[in-house]
Each structure stands twice: as structure tokens, then as C-alpha cells.
Design a protein around this motif. Structure first.
Motif, PDB file in Angstrom:
ATOM      1  N   TRP A 163       6.236 -33.626 -36.059  1.00  0.00           N
ATOM      2  CA  TRP A 163       6.385 -33.121 -34.736  1.00  0.00           C
ATOM      3  C   TRP A 163       5.638 -34.235 -33.703  1.00  0.00           C
TER       4      TRP A 163
ATOM      5  N   GLN B  13       9.028 -29.655 -33.648  1.00  0.00           N
ATOM      6  CA  GLN B  13       7.857 -28.669 -33.538  1.00  0.00           C
ATOM      7  C   GLN B  13       8.219 -27.360 -33.672  1.00  0.00           C
TER       8      GLN B  13
ATOM      9  N   SER C 222       8.966 -26.357 -37.296  1.00  0.00           N
ATOM     10  CA  SER C 222       7.666 -26.570 -38.394  1.00  0.00           C
ATOM     11  C   SER C 222       7.133 -25.217 -38.327  1.00  0.00           C
ATOM     12  N   GLN C 223       6.606 -25.042 -39.713  1.00  0.00           N
ATOM     13  CA  GLN C 223       6.294 -23.761 -40.160  1.00  0.00           C
ATOM     14  C   GLN C 223       4.567 -23.777 -40.057  1.00  0.00           C
ATOM     15  N   GLY C 224       4.194 -22.687 -39.750  1.00  0.00           N
ATOM     16  CA  GLY C 224       2.508 -22.581 -39.752  1.00  0.00           C
ATOM     17  C   GLY C 224       2.098 -21.763 -38.266  1.00  0.00           C
TER      18      GLY C 224
ATOM     19  N   THR D 258      -0.617 -22.496 -36.480  1.00  0.00           N
ATOM     20  CA  THR D 258      -1.262 -23.276 -35.555  1.00  0.00           C
ATOM     21  C   THR D 258      -0.885 -24.792 -35.708  1.00  0.00           C
ATOM     22  N   SER D 259      -1.240 -25.691 -34.933  1.00  0.00           N
ATOM     23  CA  SER D 259      -0.754 -27.134 -34.702  1.00  0.00           C
ATOM     24  C   SER D 259      -1.385 -27.794 -35.932  1.00  0.00           C
TER      25      SER D 259
ATOM     26  N   TRP E  59       1.339 -26.803 -38.962  1.00  0.00           N
ATOM     27  CA  TRP E  59       2.250 -27.011 -38.840  1.00  0.00           C
ATOM     28  C   TRP E  59       3.003 -27.775 -40.075  1.00  0.00           C
ATOM     29  N   ASN E  60       4.109 -27.490 -40.380  1.00  0.00           N
ATOM     30  CA  ASN E  60       4.646 -28.300 -41.715  1.00  0.00           C
ATOM     31  C   ASN E  60       6.214 -28.296 -41.596  1.00  0.00           C
TER      32      ASN E  60
END
Length: 395
Positions: free
Chosen positions: A82, A127, A130-132, A134-135, A138-139
Motif C-alpha cells: 500500500w 490500502q 490490505s488486511q489488519g 493497524t497500518s 496491514w497485509n
């Protein structure tokens, strides 16, 4: 969203087709043998050799779980996709198991998609996908990425767009390299064209100059002056390392009372200024006539060439060795004892030699500016073309 970009190469008229990334990229899952070259994926430079990186190698000794990358693959950092940590690899090698390695199919040009993937609008999509929580967590793994849809042209149009951006990148790299090389040359020559501590002649001199350089007190060479009530002159702003610019042209939000301008000090073009940060950046030079803060000190040199003295007054030797004993205070409250500074012994070659050295330094500065300007202009061209050679969202 528009199905065609604003700018296209001649011969291409078909609308771009919306497809999932999984249709044009497959995931490479081969693991390392242990003797492959370690690669890194960066935000700024794409895929580079780890050996060429200025970051410390934190890779584990056991690389059996590392992923194979083949030339032409598009590896990316799953936790930084991202942010644009993706590249089209020019090397065979291996990357961290935390990375994802994409294999372009015959319907995909890796360079084309690398440019698409680095667009701001694309990064926003990555972004969102993306999974997760918090930044930091994020994945974006392949199963999720493969379902994201983009408008894509034929591979023939991809190829010609990729070739165009590759040429732009090569030109940017060329001018940036020339700029960096000239900066390195300037640094080397400044070290050699000024005498070392305890010596009175430099290692490198222009033909015809053989006399030893004199050492004189700063106050014997430069005279301080303080002339006010020149509000007809434009207010100037200090740019550390860049001299002065007109305050109205500064991108800083500087507020000042115009009624206070009669109290500002006049400074003449090419004279030197001791400003509030001179304790860390040295003296600055006025690029034009104007007026400056009454808190500054202005100095004029008789029979001196400011092009010669400017790099000396910004050198680490002047700031860290000669000026430092005359700096008092702590942190951002530091100030310079002007009376003490005036006692500093400075080098004084003949005016003719000052001119010769000044002209040479100025020629290097002009080359640096030329290449940097060309580099910046090409980056603007690329930015514009990226906005117009890919379909945009409809307003």
C-alpha cells in the motif's frame, strides 16, 4: 471510470478491459536452494540487490524458506504494498518469505504493471484491500490481490507504454547520476583547493599561482555594516545552503508586520549574513539586494570574491572547528558571539586566485543545477503522463 486514457500511442483505439489481477499474474512459490543472491524490494527504487542497499542485512542465515525471484517477476512487500514497495525485477535471486512474488503471464508486461501499481490511486486501493487492524499490520497477500480489478490494455499497448516509461526512467537516472557525480567532484575539489590545517598552500591550484595564502582575522577582510530605513527594498528570506530569496516567493508561511520594515537591515548582493542558524549551517550569501531581519548581521568584503568564500563559510572546518568556540547557549537557543567570530583567522589568497577558484566552483554549481532541473522536469513529465496514460475515475 473511463475505459480509455486521455493520452494513447498511435494505432491503439480499443477500450481497456476490466480484469482481475489473478488473470494476468500467478504466484511463484518456489523456495531457495541457499546459494541465490539476496534481493530487496524498496519503495523508491523497486527491486535492488541487498548488497547495493544502504540498509543493514537482517536476513537469517537459513534461507531455505526464502522465495525464488526470476528476472521479469514482480515481487512486492506484502506489508508495504500500500506504500508502493513493489518492483519489476531485473535479477534472479531470492526475497524474504514475507514477500509475494508475482509471475506475469503472456498477457502482462511487468514494467507496465509496476507503474500502475505505484500510482497514488492504486495505492489507495491496495490500502483498502490490505488486511489488519493497524497500518503496522496491514497485509496484502496474493489471494486478496488476485481478486482486485483494473482496466488493462492489450499486451502490445502495455509493451509500448512500458518502453516509454523505461526511457523516461533512464533519462531521470542519467541526470540524477550526473548531478550526484558533480556534487562528489565539487566536494573533492573543495577539500583539495583549500589548504589543510597548518598549511598555507592547497594541494590543487590553477596554473600561474604559487604564492602562499595569507591568514587574516575575519574582521580584517570583512566589515560589518548595519543600515536601516530601506523599506523600498524587498524583504528577503534565508534558505540554508541556498542564500536568499524574496520573502514573497518563499513557500513558508512567514508573518511579519510591514510597519517594522524600516527597522530591517539592508544587505547588498553577494554580501554575507550571519543568521539565527549560522551556528549549524555557516554564513549565507545574499543573492540580491534587499532587507533582512534586524537580528541578523551583515558583512561586506573588500577585494574579495564571494563565490570563493561562500563554500568556505559553509564548510565543516569553518563551522565545527573555527566557529564553534564562539557559539554559546544550548540546543535551539544557541547564538554566535560576533565579536569572537571576528577574530577567526581565515585564508586569504590573492583576489585573482579567489576569482579563478570562484569561477570554477560556480561552473560546478551551474552543472549541478542544470542536471537537477532536468531531473525534476522529467519527473514532472512522468507524473503528468502517469495521470493521463491510464484511465481515470469519472468526476
Amino acid at each position: 471510470m473511463d475505459k480509455t486514457p486521455n493520452i494513447r500511442f498511435k494505432g491503439f483505439t480499443d477500450p481497456w478491459e476490466q480484469r482481475k489481477l489473478g488473470e494476468v499474474f500467478k504466484e511463484r512459490s518456489e523456495r531457495a536452494n541457499g546459494d541465490e543472491e539476496l534481493l530487496s524490494v524498496t519503495i523508491g527504487n523497486g527491486v535492488i540487490r541487498q548488497a547495493d542497499s544502504d540498509k543493514r542485512n537482517t536476513a537469517s542465515e537459513d534461507k531455505s524458506n526464502y522465495k525464488i525471484v526470476r528476472k521479469g517477476d514482480v515481487p512486492y512487500n506484502s506489508m508495504r504494498m500500500w506504500q508502493g514497495a513493489v518492483g519489476n525485477s531485473e535479477y534472479d535471486g531470492i526475497v524474504s518469505p514475507a514477500y509475494t512474488v508475482l509471475i506475469p503471464t503472456k498477457e502482462a508486461n511487468g514494467k507496465f504493471f509496476m507503474e500502475l501499481f505505484k500510482k497514488e490511486s492504486t495505492l489507495q486501493i491496495f490500502q483498502r484491500w490490505s488486511q489488519g487492524l493497524t497500518s503496522d499490520t496491514w497485509n496484502l497477500k496474493y489471494p486478496a490481490l488476485s481478486t482486485i480489478q483494473f482496466y488493462m490494455p492489450s499486451v502490445d499497448e502495455q509493451n509500448i507504454i512500458a518502453e516509454y516509461f523505461a526511457k523516461l526512467d533512464n533519462l531521470i537516472t542519467l541526470h540524477q547520476r550526473k548531478c550526484d557525480e558533480t556534487k562528489t567532484l565539487k566536494k573533492y575539489m573543495l577539500q583539495k583547493m583549500f589548504p589543510k590545517k597548518g598549511e598555507n598552500v592547497p594541494e590543487i591550484r590553477f596554473s600561474g599561482f604559487t604564492d602562499p595564502w595569507e591568514q587574516r582575522k575575519f574582521s580584517d577582510v570583512f566589515e560589518e555594516y548595519s543600515e536601516k530605513k530601506h523599506e523600498e527594498l524587498p524583504p528577503l528570506t534565508i534558505i540554508q545552503g541556498g542564500g536568499t530569496i524574496l520573502r514573497e516567493e518563499s513557500d513558508r508561511s512567514l508573518q511579519y508586520d510591514k510597519n517594522s520594515l524600516p527597522g530591517y537591515k539592508m544587505v547588498k548582493k553577494n554580501d554575507f549574513i550571519v543568521h539565527l542558524r549560522s551556528f549549524e549551517g555557516g554564513l549565507e550569501k545574499a543573492n540580491s539586494d534587499g532587507i533582512i531581519s534586524p537580528a541578523y548581521h551583515t558583512f561586506h568584503g573588500n577585494n574579495t570574491d564571494s563565490r570563493f568564500y561562500y563554500p568556505f563559510f559553509r564548510s565543516r572546518r569553518f563551522i565545527d572547528v573555527l566557529l564553534k568556540p564562539h557559539v554559546y547557549g544550548i540546543r535551539d537557543g544557541k547564538s554566535i558571539d560576533i565579536a569572537g567570530m571576528k577574530t577567526i583567522m581565515i585564508p586569504v589568497p590573492s583576489y585573482e586566485e579567489q576569482q579563478k577558484i570562484g569561477e570554477y566552483i560556480e561552473s560546478l554549481d551551474n552543472l549541478i543545477t542544470l542536471h537537477q532541473r532536468k531531473c525534476d522536469n522529467l519527473k514532472e513529465v512522468k507524473k503528468y503522463m502517469l495521470q493521463n496514460m491510464f484511465p481515470r475515475k469519472k468526476k
